[in-house]
Design a protein around this motif. Structure first.
Motif, mmCIF file in Angstrom:
data_model
loop_
_atom_site.group_PDB
_atom_site.id
_atom_site.type_symbol
_atom_site.label_atom_id
_atom_site.label_comp_id
_atom_site.label_asym_id
_atom_site.label_seq_id
_atom_site.Cartn_x
_atom_site.Cartn_y
_atom_site.Cartn_z
ATOM 1 N N UNK A 1 -13.873 -26.990 -5.441
ATOM 2 C CA UNK A 1 -13.662 -25.847 -6.319
ATOM 3 C C UNK A 1 -14.069 -24.562 -5.616
ATOM 4 N N UNK A 2 -13.457 -23.474 -6.029
ATOM 5 C CA UNK A 2 -13.768 -22.190 -5.420
ATOM 6 C C UNK A 2 -12.722 -21.165 -5.799
ATOM 7 N N UNK A 3 -12.715 -20.079 -5.078
ATOM 8 C CA UNK A 3 -11.761 -19.005 -5.332
ATOM 9 C C UNK A 3 -11.203 -18.512 -4.006
ATOM 10 N N UNK A 4 -9.960 -18.118 -4.038
ATOM 11 C CA UNK A 4 -9.342 -17.517 -2.859
ATOM 12 C C UNK A 4 -8.895 -16.111 -3.239
ATOM 13 N N UNK A 5 -9.363 -15.140 -2.483
ATOM 14 C CA UNK A 5 -8.989 -13.750 -2.725
ATOM 15 C C UNK A 5 -7.648 -13.469 -2.048
ATOM 16 N N UNK A 6 -6.712 -12.918 -2.799
ATOM 17 C CA UNK A 6 -5.409 -12.562 -2.241
ATOM 18 C C UNK A 6 -5.133 -11.093 -2.542
ATOM 19 N N UNK A 7 -4.425 -10.446 -1.661
ATOM 20 C CA UNK A 7 -4.100 -9.034 -1.856
ATOM 21 C C UNK A 7 -2.733 -8.741 -1.263
ATOM 22 N N UNK A 8 -2.201 -7.585 -1.618
ATOM 23 C CA UNK A 8 -0.882 -7.232 -1.133
ATOM 24 C C UNK A 8 -0.765 -5.746 -0.849
ATOM 25 N N UNK A 9 0.372 -5.324 -0.341
ATOM 26 C CA UNK A 9 0.573 -3.915 0.006
ATOM 27 C C UNK A 9 0.720 -3.043 -1.236
ATOM 28 N N UNK A 10 0.501 -1.753 -1.050
ATOM 29 C CA UNK A 10 0.702 -0.798 -2.142
ATOM 30 C C UNK A 10 2.191 -0.715 -2.462
ATOM 31 N N UNK A 11 2.503 -0.142 -3.615
ATOM 32 C CA UNK A 11 3.908 -0.050 -4.031
ATOM 33 C C UNK A 11 4.729 0.762 -3.032
ATOM 34 N N UNK A 12 5.847 0.209 -2.632
ATOM 35 C CA UNK A 12 6.695 0.861 -1.620
ATOM 36 C C UNK A 12 7.531 1.983 -2.214
ATOM 37 N N UNK A 13 7.718 1.970 -3.529
ATOM 38 C CA UNK A 13 8.504 3.008 -4.191
ATOM 39 C C UNK A 13 7.754 3.509 -5.411
ATOM 40 N N UNK A 14 8.103 4.697 -5.854
ATOM 41 C CA UNK A 14 7.468 5.263 -7.048
ATOM 42 C C UNK A 14 7.791 4.402 -8.265
ATOM 43 N N UNK A 15 6.820 4.288 -9.177
ATOM 44 C CA UNK A 15 6.999 3.509 -10.407
ATOM 45 C C UNK A 15 7.048 4.482 -11.581
ATOM 46 N N UNK A 16 8.169 4.553 -12.276
ATOM 47 C CA UNK A 16 8.302 5.502 -13.386
ATOM 48 C C UNK A 16 7.284 5.226 -14.494
ATOM 49 N N UNK A 17 6.980 6.241 -15.264
ATOM 50 C CA UNK A 17 6.038 6.092 -16.374
ATOM 51 C C UNK A 17 6.572 5.095 -17.394
ATOM 52 N N UNK A 18 5.655 4.368 -18.012
ATOM 53 C CA UNK A 18 5.965 3.396 -19.063
ATOM 54 C C UNK A 18 6.984 2.337 -18.623
#
Length: 239
Positions: free
Chosen positions: A97-114
């Motif tokens: 048992x345990x945990x694995x930390x995963x991460x990814x790149x920042x958003x490549x394109x703008x994300x519209x509101x809502x």
């Protein structure tokens, strides 16, 4: 029984044994629906996203990739390119048992509101310490954007997205292939995933198939040699 019949039956048995070895499953993965409930700076939000975890053997461990098929939260304002940074935890169970930390790149394109925030693929490394079957399940997702932090927690007790047969350091276990598709991958699995506390063991259907194919070929050749020996022995002229 004639020598020809005996030879045919022996060859059939050898071929059947080889096919069983080739068909042995190395890992199990599936896409799992995860009900994420998020605590955001403007209040609670939530959504269900299918999660896939896949694994690829890498050195002494496995590289796990966690994929989100749907967005799980939104922002009241537009998030410019590179403004959102996601990370998550993959829960490891089974033989260890345990945990694995995963991460990814920042958003490549703008994300519209809502608009639902599409999470990029998150990856991390799992290195097994024990041998046996290990499961990988989607855990807490964290989204950092514009100086704020949103935490999304699975509320439906999702099942594993990936299950692998791994071999820990100094242990005796099998190596599993990662599948990610529909439940892992990512194979989840797959991973898939990240087992143990930090890195993963290597799994890949191709590697497993090659290994099993080699074993099956060895059995086949050995069996065939035995059959030929029996045939020649049966045909040896008597004095």
């Amino acid at each position: 029984m004639s020598n020809q019949k005996r030879t045919a039956l022996a060859l059939t048995a050898v071929l059947a044994g080889s096919m069983v070895l080739m068909a042995a499953p190395a890992a199990h993965a599936e896409v799992v629906d995860v009900n994420y409930q998020c605590e955001t700076p403007i209040g609670p939000k939530g959504a269900v996203s299918p999660i896939d975890i896949k694994s690829v053997e890498s050195g002494n461990g496995y590289k796990l990739t966690m994929s989100f098929q749907k967005g799980v939260s939104s922002s009241p304002v537009e998030l410019g390119k590179g403004a959102m940074n996601p990370s998550a935890v993959i829960e490891v169970g089974g033989a260890e048992t345990g945990k694995v930390q995963v991460s990814g790149p920042a958003n490549a394109e703008a994300i519209p509101a809502n608009t639902p925030i599409k999470i990029s693929d998150l990856s991390g490394t799992y290195t097994p310490k024990k041998s046996g079957k290990v499961t990988f399940t989607a855990g807490v997702l964290t989204i950092k954007a514009l100086g704020t932090t949103t935490t999304c927690t699975p509320k439906n007790s999702p099942g594993p997205s990936l299950e692998l047969a791994v071999e820990g350091a100094g242990g005796s276990g099998g190596s599993g292939g990662s599948t990610g598709g529909s439940t892992g991958g990512s194979t989840g699995g797959s991973t898939g995933g990240s087992s143990g506390g930090g890195e993963l063991p290597k799994t890949g259907p191709l590697d497993s198939a090659v290994a099993l194919g080699t074993l099956g070929g060895t059995v086949l050749l050995t069996g065939a040699a035995g059959v030929l020996w029996l045939t020649r022995r049966g045909q040896r002229p008597t004095a």
